[in-house]
Design a protein around this motif. Structure first.
Motif, PDB file in Angstrom:
ATOM      1  N   ILE A  52       5.446   3.574   2.100  1.00 53.25           N
ATOM      2  CA  ILE A  52       5.143   2.520   1.867  1.00 53.25           C
ATOM      3  C   ILE A  52       5.131   1.366   2.631  1.00 53.25           C
ATOM      4  N   ARG A  73      12.781   1.461  -2.206  1.00 55.35           N
ATOM      5  CA  ARG A  73      12.043   1.575  -1.385  1.00 55.35           C
ATOM      6  C   ARG A  73      11.263   0.445  -2.399  1.00 55.35           C
ATOM      7  N   THR A  75       0.599  -3.702  -6.568  1.00 50.66           N
ATOM      8  CA  THR A  75      -0.225  -2.292  -6.849  1.00 50.66           C
ATOM      9  C   THR A  75       0.215  -1.448  -7.861  1.00 50.66           C
ATOM     10  N   ILE A 103       7.456   9.245  -5.744  1.00 48.92           N
ATOM     11  CA  ILE A 103       6.970   7.967  -4.959  1.00 48.92           C
ATOM     12  C   ILE A 103       8.364   7.251  -5.012  1.00 48.92           C
ATOM     13  N   SER A 152       0.729  -1.067  -0.408  1.00 48.71           N
ATOM     14  CA  SER A 152      -0.310   0.115  -0.272  1.00 48.71           C
ATOM     15  C   SER A 152       0.930   1.117  -0.118  1.00 48.71           C
ATOM     16  N   ILE A 153       0.525   2.555  -0.528  1.00 44.73           N
ATOM     17  CA  ILE A 153       1.877   3.729  -0.975  1.00 44.73           C
ATOM     18  C   ILE A 153      -0.368   4.695  -0.659  1.00 44.73           C
ATOM     19  N   LEU A 199       5.434  10.580   2.673  1.00 44.03           N
ATOM     20  CA  LEU A 199       5.007   9.008   2.141  1.00 44.03           C
ATOM     21  C   LEU A 199       6.069   7.844   2.591  1.00 44.03           C
ATOM     22  N   LEU A 250      10.817  -0.590  -5.499  1.00 49.82           N
ATOM     23  CA  LEU A 250       9.669  -0.028  -6.718  1.00 49.82           C
ATOM     24  C   LEU A 250      10.049   0.281  -7.623  1.00 49.82           C
TER      25      LEU A 250
END
Length: 423
Positions: free
Chosen positions: A63, A76, A189, A50, A3-4, A61, A78
């Motif tokens: 995560i 991160r 996500t 992000i 989830s972000i 922010l 991502l």
């Protein structure tokens, strides 16, 4: 997966201008969310914040509930898919996909690398291209290689920065379908930036509309379309765009407009009580050729006559155009709205969608029927949608969420069944 959470994010550059201005947004685990808006609205800047490529001026922010403002991009977990693919021309497709795994020296054995790359290639239908170089691939295939590199990283989330903008229209349509199906299968996500509203309306669970760094509305595509919160969202979402007609009230619930008098439901008129001038928001499909409307249906709308300047026949439907002469005040209002939407101008015309069987032709007066139950009334000063129904809008988004959950569950069931069969 992750989830972000964005809490009051702000990004200011040296001149103090906020490219991203106090944006808060919760992105659920497994959700596919779209950031959309005109050029310069801050959507790409927000995506880069992000992933960690832009510093955060203020705000938090998170995560998976962990604050990551000060974490480097590599920490991160991502995966970013860029507009220009960012492939290495001297490496094969296999090695391009394997590249992020090779960076983690010692973490993956050759057998693990081979399995992860082959699995990603199978998912993206790239197996037969693994020995080729990027220069020998089509644009769509190169895009899939870039996505494969994101998949093998087993990242918590995918971030897409206008990934289809370099492709032709037909290939964009194919890739939209592939990205959507892939996201369902993986359940990962995803945050996707685009200026193309077709991508926004067809891909996302929810769409976040930005204007000049400010979040205007975040909702399911259908809620945005049917229950826009303001003039900007209403004008930006939809093609052809929503028509905006200046109007004044006379005789209670009758609106006097440049194309004729329109009688609207009393409950809609009541929501604009006290307003001398309103902007009537009418989507092209709210109109019909009056001669083709059944009598029992006509009671739910208003019939009027207007001159059609020309028509465009598209086979399955046709568009008719009605021009009107705006007052200087209305002209200024349309010009301001055009600038907000990054358009050259908003022409003083009304676009109507007509049935392909309609015999309405340009250069003549046409009798049109308008479904007044569906029109919107906007405050021309604040831009607020005076007739928006928040509860109806929330129901549309909830329905979309439930349908999406069912689609993801079905995709997982099919994937498990395929895996069992292959064994």
């Amino acid at each position: 997966m992750a989830s972000i959470t964005l809490k009051n994010l702000v990004k200011k550059y040296g001149d103090g201008f906020p490219a991203v201005n106090d944006i808060s947004l919760d992105i659920a685990d497994g959700e596919f969310i779209i950031l959309v808006g005109p050029s310069g609205c801050g959507k790409s800047t927000l995506l880069r914040m992000i992933v960690g490529l832009e510093d955060i001026t203020s705000g938090d922010l998170l995560i998976n509930g962990e604050r990551v403002n000060d974490k480097a991009p590599r920490d991160r977990n991502l995966a970013m898919v860029f507009q220009n693919y960012a492939l290495y021309p001297h490496l094969t497709v296999f090695e391009n996909i394997a590249f992020p795994l090779r960076l983690n020296k010692g973490k993956y054995s050759d057998e693990q690398v081979k399995k992860l790359v082959n699995d990603a290639a199978a998912t993206l239908e790239l197996t037969e291209h693994l020995d080729r170089k990027p220069a020998n691939l089509s644009g769509g295939q190169r895009q899939r290689v870039a996505m494969g590199r994101a998949i093998v990283r087993q990242a918590d989330a995918f971030l897409f920065d206008e990934p289809l903008s370099n492709l032709d229209a037909k290939l964009r349509g194919q890739m939209r379908s592939e990205i959507s199906q892939m996201q369902r299968r993986l359940g990962v996500t995803s945050v996707y930036v685009t200026h193309d509203q077709t991508e926004a309306m067809t891909l996302g669970d929810r769409v976040a509309v930005l204007k000049k760094g400010i979040l205007q509305q975040v909702a399911s595509p259908r809620e945005l379309y049917e229950q826009p919160v303001n003039l900007f969202v209403a004008g930006f979402i939809g093609s052809p765009s929503m028509n905006f007609l200046p109007a004044t009230f006379k005789d209670g619930n009758i609106l006097e407009t440049a194309v004729g008098d329109i009688r609207i439901p009393e409950d809609k008129a009541a929501k604009a009580a006290g307003k001398k001038v309103v902007l009537v928001g009418i989507r092209p499909e709210f109109f019909e050729d009056a001669s083709l409307v059944e009598e029992h249906k006509k009671a739910h709308g208003s019939t009027f006559t207007a001159p059609i300047t020309h028509t465009e026949w598209l086979g399955n439907e046709q568009y008719g155009y009605i021009h009107f002469d705006p007052t200087p005040e209305v002209r200024e209002l349309l010009d301001n709205l055009a600038r907000d939407m990054d358009a050259d101008e908003l022409r003083p015309q009304v676009v109507v969608t007509l049935d392909a069987a309609s015999r309405v032709r340009g250069g003549r007066d046409a009798e049109l029927w308008l479904d007044t139950r569906r029109i919107h009334l906007f405050d021309p000063e604040s831009g607020e949608n005076l007739t928006r129904d928040p509860e109806a809008g929330a129901e549309l988004t909830e329905e979309a969420n439930e349908r999406r959950a069912e689609e993801i569950a079905m995709a997982h069931d099919h994937q498990e069944a395929a895996a069992t069969t292959s064994e």
